[in-house]
Write an enzyme that holds these catalytic residues in place. Structure first.
Site, PDB file in Angstrom:
ATOM      1  N   SER A 387       0.675  -1.114  -0.291  1.00  0.00           N
ATOM      2  CA  SER A 387       0.300   0.281   0.382  1.00  0.00           C
ATOM      3  C   SER A 387       0.952   1.059   0.056  1.00  0.00           C
ATOM      4  CB  SER A 387      -0.664   0.267   1.213  1.00  0.00           C
ATOM      5  OG  SER A 387      -1.834   0.967   1.439  1.00  0.00           O
ATOM      6  N   LEU A 390       2.580   1.734  -3.582  1.00  0.00           N
ATOM      7  CA  LEU A 390       1.289   2.510  -4.487  1.00  0.00           C
ATOM      8  C   LEU A 390       1.127   3.872  -3.929  1.00  0.00           C
ATOM      9  CD1 LEU A 390      -1.822  -0.372  -5.181  1.00  0.00           C
ATOM     10  CD2 LEU A 390       0.803   0.444  -6.422  1.00  0.00           C
ATOM     11  N   HIS A 391       0.803   4.198  -2.425  1.00  0.00           N
ATOM     12  CA  HIS A 391       0.888   5.903  -2.430  1.00  0.00           C
ATOM     13  C   HIS A 391       1.625   6.428  -3.133  1.00  0.00           C
ATOM     14  CE1 HIS A 391      -2.522   4.138  -0.031  1.00  0.00           C
ATOM     15  NE2 HIS A 391      -2.368   5.596   0.039  1.00  0.00           N
ATOM     16  N   GLU A 392       3.079   5.755  -2.768  1.00  0.00           N
ATOM     17  CA  GLU A 392       4.365   7.388  -2.968  1.00  0.00           C
ATOM     18  C   GLU A 392       4.406   7.099  -4.373  1.00  0.00           C
ATOM     19  OE1 GLU A 392       7.014   8.642  -3.031  1.00  0.00           O
ATOM     20  OE2 GLU A 392       6.242   8.642  -1.933  1.00  0.00           O
TER      21      GLU A 392
END
Length: 465
Positions: A387, A390-392
């Site tokens: 997760s 993906l955010h980065e």
């Protein structure tokens, strides 16, 4: 009588485990005005007060803006946000169209042309990787600014998650379907060859029939039986329903309510106006002012950032997802729980974005445990790491640079989660909730400073504002 699983061989138990059933049921979101529980909530008046405050907040901002600039609200940010919108729409349509390749692929799996394990699984991940990074290169090539990059990158991730869930479930069902067809042919031949039955042979027949019953039940979800779901209509329906986890059948409402759609549309536009006002007047002028110290910027934008966080949450999870749920008659509208009452960050992660949480739980956490036989603690770490990456990646596509600020902030929640499980916090929910909100108040403005200030130093975003 032995159970279904006792009849299966050890190899079959591994290959034909029971599907992790999803329990979609009819329910409403917490802030939905049609929710009977919300109408009876003792705190419902605070909901009304909040929006009244936001109304006066808007009026005051319009007055200040007119006195300072001679206009009610500047349109500079809107011009940036709407730039290259035609190319964005075309790219988004093409990106969605590419995902339809999963339907013929699922049919090939069903027919046994491609075995799902391991060939189909390898093809699935190769195609998904090409699809994902191929579309992201379009963002870099067009050199879109932050709004277009954020929308297209996020939508591409959503489509990738839907594709993965669709293929994985249909791949499992295809394997069981092929085995079921084989057993149905095997049983009559077995009976024909063993007319003079013996005890041992009766047990073998009972084992085969039990396995048929087990596999037959696995291919049914509600009133839908595999492979009748392998149609483009079913896939389009899955793309429209506000869930990332594929299931052959979802609970549905009786009808579509035009008034409800109008209400959610108006709420989306109104809340977006508040988001625009806060960003245009109270965030951009501060974070892009290089004469102010970082501490001063944090103090000035901590409330505007938190307001924007609330607005984005409300737009996405209460307005947009409910809008799509209404047009598809999708009845399970549990898109979030009471994350504002969280006493730890792991509770917050479970509650604030239920669609993504369910996808990670099913396709990352549970699969890690089943496929690699790792502990629940290790699976949780892998899920959190996935997760965070993906955010980065979203921030990388926005800034076109690898900075890792968001990744570090998100991974730093792991020791905070461990801290939240200590007895002195776990047994004091008020203290836990205070610490949670302190982290939520400080995190977004600090990230905003890290990313925007470095962008200023690199002279990257200045041309846009």
């Amino acid at each position: 009588m032995p159970t279904d699983k006792e009849y299966l061989s050890a190899q079959d138990r591994l290959a034909f485990h029971k599907l992790k059933r999803l329990y979609f049921k009819e329910r409403l979101s917490s802030f939905d005005t049609t929710n009977p529980e919300s109408k009876n909530d003792h705190f419902r008046g605070f909901y009304t007060i909040f929006w009244m405050v936001m109304l006066f907040y808007s009026i005051i901002t319009f007055v200040y803006c007119y006195e300072q600039d001679g206009v009610i609200l500047s349109s500079d940010t809107f011009r940036v946000m709407s730039k290259d919108s035609l190319a964005l729409c075309i790219a988004d349509i093409l990106m969605i169209a590419q995902s339809f390749i999963v339907v013929p692929f699922a049919k090939l799996l069903m027919k046994g042309v491609i075995p799902y394990q391991p060939t189909g699984l390898i093809i699935q991940h190769v195609v998904q990787t090409l699809y994902f990074f191929g579309n992201l290169t379009w963002v870099i090539w067009r050199n879109w600014n932050y709004t277009q990059s954020l929308f297209f990158t996020s939508h591409t991730m959503v489509m990738l998650m839907k594709m993965h869930s669709y293929v994985e479930l249909n791949g499992e069902l295809a394997t069981k379907y092929i085995k079921l067809q084989s057993l149905k042919k095997e049983i009559p031949e077995f009976i024909k060859e063993h007319k003079d039955t013996e005890l041992k042979e009766n047990e073998k027949l009972a084992e085969l029939e039990s396995e048929v019953e087990f596999l037959d039940n696995e291919l049914v979800q509600g009133s839908t039986r595999y492979p009748s779901n392998l149609t483009y209509y079913n896939y389009i329906d899955f793309l429209l329903v506000p869930t990332l986890v594929y299931w052959m059948e979802y609970p549905r409402t009786a009808s579509i309510r035009p008034r409800y759609l109008l209400e959610k549309t108006a709420a989306t536009l109104g809340t977006f106006l508040l988001l625009y006002i806060t960003t245009e007047r109270y965030i951009y002028p501060v974070v892009f002012d290089s004469s102010k110290s970082d501490l001063r910027v944090i103090i000035e934008v901590i409330i505007p950032f938190q307001l924007n966080y609330m607005f984005i949450f409300y737009i996405v999870f209460e307005c947009i997802l409910n809008w799509f749920a209404e047009i598809t008659r999708f009845a399970d509208r549990n898109f979030y729980d009471d994350w504002w009452n969280s006493v730890s960050f792991d509770e917050y992660a479970r509650k604030w974005n239920k669609p993504v949480h369910r996808w990670l739980l099913r396709h990352v956490y549970s699969n890690s445990i089943e496929s690699y036989k790792i502990s629940k603690k290790s699976a949780a770490f892998i899920t959190f790491l996935f997760s965070s990456c993906l955010h980065e990646l979203v921030m990388v596509m926005l800034t076109k640079k690898i900075r890792m600020f968001l990744f570090v902030f998100q991974m730093s929640q792991i020791p905070l989660i461990s801290l939240g499980r200590q007895p002195f916090i776990r047994n004091n929910p008020v203290l836990g909730n205070i610490l949670f909100w302190i982290g939520l108040f400080l995190g977004p403005p600090m990230l905003g400073i890290f990313y925007t200030r470095q962008a200023i130093y690199n002279d990257r975003l200045l041309p846009y504002f």
